[in-house]
Scaffold this motif. Structure first.
Motif, short mmCIF file in Angstrom:
data_model
loop_
_atom_site.label_atom_id
_atom_site.label_comp_id
_atom_site.label_asym_id
_atom_site.label_seq_id
_atom_site.Cartn_x
_atom_site.Cartn_y
_atom_site.Cartn_z
N GLY A 24 0.83 -1.19 0.00
CA GLY A 24 0.00 0.00 0.00
C GLY A 24 0.87 1.24 0.00
O GLY A 24 1.87 1.31 0.70
N HIS A 25 0.47 2.23 -0.82
CA HIS A 25 1.17 3.52 -0.84
C HIS A 25 0.57 4.39 0.26
O HIS A 25 -0.64 4.58 0.32
N ALA A 36 9.71 5.92 -3.88
CA ALA A 36 10.70 5.15 -3.12
C ALA A 36 10.51 5.41 -1.63
O ALA A 36 10.45 6.56 -1.20
N GLY A 37 10.38 4.34 -0.86
CA GLY A 37 10.23 4.45 0.58
C GLY A 37 8.84 4.87 1.05
O GLY A 37 8.64 5.12 2.22
N VAL A 41 3.75 -2.58 3.93
CA VAL A 41 2.83 -3.67 4.24
C VAL A 41 1.60 -3.01 4.88
O VAL A 41 1.77 -2.16 5.75
N PRO A 42 0.37 -3.37 4.47
CA PRO A 42 -0.80 -2.81 5.16
C PRO A 42 -0.76 -3.23 6.64
O PRO A 42 -0.78 -4.41 6.96
N ALA A 134 9.30 -4.32 -5.27
CA ALA A 134 8.74 -4.00 -3.96
C ALA A 134 9.84 -3.46 -3.04
O ALA A 134 9.63 -2.46 -2.34
N ALA A 135 10.99 -4.10 -3.04
CA ALA A 135 12.10 -3.68 -2.16
C ALA A 135 12.54 -2.25 -2.47
O ALA A 135 12.89 -1.50 -1.56
N GLU A 136 12.51 -1.86 -3.74
CA GLU A 136 12.91 -0.50 -4.13
C GLU A 136 11.91 0.55 -3.64
O GLU A 136 12.28 1.70 -3.42
N ARG A 137 10.65 0.15 -3.49
CA ARG A 137 9.61 1.11 -3.15
C ARG A 137 9.26 1.15 -1.67
O ARG A 137 8.79 2.17 -1.18
N MET A 138 9.44 0.04 -0.96
CA MET A 138 8.90 -0.03 0.40
C MET A 138 9.81 0.59 1.44
O MET A 138 11.00 0.80 1.21
N VAL A 139 9.21 0.87 2.59
CA VAL A 139 9.92 1.39 3.74
C VAL A 139 11.11 0.46 4.02
O VAL A 139 10.94 -0.76 4.10
N LYS A 140 12.28 1.03 4.14
CA LYS A 140 13.51 0.24 4.29
C LYS A 140 13.41 -0.77 5.44
O LYS A 140 13.83 -1.91 5.29
#
Length: 162
Positions: A24-25, A36-37, A41-42, A134-140
């Motif tokens: 989820g954005h 990015a970041g 995860v909901p 997903a790894a490039e976009r999600m919270v580290k």
């Protein structure tokens, strides 16, 4: 002061292109122009004695506006994010049409210092991503859950209940 705790569900599906995960954005004006970041995860906060898995299911429904999928749930453990919050996640295999979400909302003063309180979606959109994307976009601090899911699936364990 008790530490902040959050719990969520990481949906995954298998298809012709391999495994994909649903992220989820984050909604609201602070995230509107970020990619990015800015994906997560909901999930949402809970306070014991509420059980983490119950909170994960409740937060899924609150954030996406639909009941959480039925299990089996694969525990992916917990991690401490940079902000100190402890996040616990379960993976569950399910297919969800992103256009079906009806996000929950939150209120905040915006613009800051204006005195005007506005309502914003908690998650403004969801999308399926291959794990690398997903790894490039999600919270580290949540990327570890992608690794743990990959390990679970590689072990052939897949959904084992829990």
């Amino acid at each position: 002061m008790t530490e902040k705790r959050s719990a969520g569900l990481l949906l995954y599906r298998r298809g012709g292109n391999g495994v994909e995960v649903l992220l989820g954005h984050m909604g609201g004006p602070l995230w509107a122009r970020r990619d990015a970041g800015a994906w997560s995860v909901p999930k949402g906060e809970y306070v014991p004695p509420e059980e983490a898995r119950d909170a994960a299911r409740r937060e899924f429904e609150e954030e996406l506006g639909m009941p959480p999928p039925e299990g089996p749930y694969v525990p992916l453990g917990e991690t401490r994010q940079a902000n100190g919050k402890v996040v616990t996640v379960w993976a569950v295999e399910s297919d969800l049409a992103p256009e079906r979400i009806v996000p929950g909302t939150f209120e905040m003063e915006w613009p800051r210092g204006s005195g005007a309180v506005r309502s914003f979606p908690e998650i403004d959109r969801v999308a399926w991503f291959a794990p690398g994307d997903a790894a490039e976009r999600m919270v580290k601090g949540q990327q570890v859950f992608l690794e743990r899911l990959a390990d679970q699936l590689a072990d052939g364990a897949g959904p084992t209940g829990g």
